[in-house]
Design a protein around this motif. Structure first.
Motif, PDB file in Angstrom:
ATOM      1  N   ARG A   1       0.836  -1.210   0.000  1.00  0.00           N
ATOM      2  CA  ARG A   1       0.000   0.000   0.000  1.00  0.00           C
ATOM      3  C   ARG A   1       0.870   1.259   0.000  1.00  0.00           C
ATOM      4  N   LYS A   2       1.989   1.202   0.700  1.00  0.00           N
ATOM      5  CA  LYS A   2       2.914   2.348   0.713  1.00  0.00           C
ATOM      6  C   LYS A   2       3.461   2.592  -0.696  1.00  0.00           C
ATOM      7  N   VAL A   3       3.823   1.514  -1.397  1.00  0.00           N
ATOM      8  CA  VAL A   3       4.301   1.656  -2.777  1.00  0.00           C
ATOM      9  C   VAL A   3       3.239   2.350  -3.616  1.00  0.00           C
ATOM     10  N   LEU A   4       1.986   1.927  -3.455  1.00  0.00           N
ATOM     11  CA  LEU A   4       0.903   2.494  -4.265  1.00  0.00           C
ATOM     12  C   LEU A   4       0.590   3.941  -3.879  1.00  0.00           C
ATOM     13  N   GLU A   5       0.835   4.309  -2.620  1.00  0.00           N
ATOM     14  CA  GLU A   5       0.711   5.720  -2.236  1.00  0.00           C
ATOM     15  C   GLU A   5       1.746   6.548  -3.000  1.00  0.00           C
ATOM     16  N   LEU A   6       2.957   5.993  -3.088  1.00  0.00           N
ATOM     17  CA  LEU A   6       4.057   6.699  -3.733  1.00  0.00           C
ATOM     18  C   LEU A   6       3.965   6.657  -5.253  1.00  0.00           C
ATOM     19  N   ASP A   7       3.435   5.548  -5.778  1.00  0.00           N
ATOM     20  CA  ASP A   7       3.343   5.368  -7.234  1.00  0.00           C
ATOM     21  C   ASP A   7       2.101   4.535  -7.572  1.00  0.00           C
ATOM     22  N   PRO A   8       0.956   5.190  -7.736  1.00  0.00           N
ATOM     23  CA  PRO A   8      -0.285   4.468  -8.013  1.00  0.00           C
ATOM     24  C   PRO A   8      -0.276   3.659  -9.315  1.00  0.00           C
ATOM     25  N   SER A   9       0.683   3.924 -10.196  1.00  0.00           N
ATOM     26  CA  SER A   9       0.724   3.209 -11.470  1.00  0.00           C
ATOM     27  C   SER A   9       1.567   1.929 -11.415  1.00  0.00           C
ATOM     28  N   ASP A  10       2.042   1.554 -10.243  1.00  0.00           N
ATOM     29  CA  ASP A  10       2.884   0.361 -10.118  1.00  0.00           C
ATOM     30  C   ASP A  10       1.994  -0.883 -10.163  1.00  0.00           C
ATOM     31  N   TYR A  11       1.890  -1.484 -11.333  1.00  0.00           N
ATOM     32  CA  TYR A  11       1.000  -2.628 -11.500  1.00  0.00           C
ATOM     33  C   TYR A  11       1.482  -3.860 -10.748  1.00  0.00           C
ATOM     34  N   TYR A  12       2.799  -4.018 -10.587  1.00  0.00           N
ATOM     35  CA  TYR A  12       3.281  -5.174  -9.821  1.00  0.00           C
ATOM     36  C   TYR A  12       2.870  -5.053  -8.355  1.00  0.00           C
ATOM     37  N   ALA A  13       2.950  -3.846  -7.785  1.00  0.00           N
ATOM     38  CA  ALA A  13       2.521  -3.647  -6.397  1.00  0.00           C
ATOM     39  C   ALA A  13       1.034  -3.963  -6.260  1.00  0.00           C
ATOM     40  N   ARG A  14       0.236  -3.597  -7.270  1.00  0.00           N
ATOM     41  CA  ARG A  14      -1.198  -3.934  -7.234  1.00  0.00           C
ATOM     42  C   ARG A  14      -1.402  -5.450  -7.276  1.00  0.00           C
ATOM     43  N   PHE A  15      -0.652  -6.111  -8.144  1.00  0.00           N
ATOM     44  CA  PHE A  15      -0.740  -7.565  -8.249  1.00  0.00           C
ATOM     45  C   PHE A  15      -0.344  -8.216  -6.921  1.00  0.00           C
TER      46      PHE A  15
END
Length: 125
Positions: A63-77
């Motif tokens: 979730r921290k990664v996605l706060e910093l970069d919402p376009s990170d598809y691997y973090a979403r996966f």
């Protein structure tokens, strides 16, 4: 990152590649202290937490990664997989849908199908 922090990050990556997540987390302590807002650091920590079944910590890191970069598809996966392992299927489905839309690889599509099927089965009961 300093040279020593960067080396610790690389050692953690290698340990994780060798399927040694707890040792990777030990290496990452100094890196997390030095660069807590670096998406790559949080992503590696999330992977190590996930690999060591520390699911709440993995979720926080992704979730921290996605706060910093919402376009990170691997973090979403990875977040979707983490939520799936916690049996939080509707939340997992939402993350996996976004990941698959951003990067429609077979692995992402398969994960999406697994969660969708499990939800359908549970609704049928």
């Amino acid at each position: 990152m300093t040279d020593s922090t960067f080396e610790a990050f690389r050692r953690a990556e290698a340990l994780l590649a060798d399927r040694r997540p707890l040792e990777a987390l030990r290496e990452l302590r100094v890196v997390l202290d030095a660069a807590p807002d670096e998406p790559s650091v949080q992503l590696l920590a999330g992977r190590a937490y996930l690999g060591s079944a520390q699911l709440k910590r993995a979720e926080e890191a992704f979730r921290k990664v996605l706060e910093l970069d919402p376009s990170d598809y691997y973090a979403r996966f990875a977040l979707g997989r983490t939520l799936q392992r916690q049996s939080r299927l509707p939340e997992a489905l939402a993350q996996l849908r976004m990941a698959a839309a951003m990067n429609p690889t077979p692995e992402y599509q398969e994960a999406l199908g697994e969660v969708s099927a499990r939800i359908a089965v549970e609704r049928g009961n």
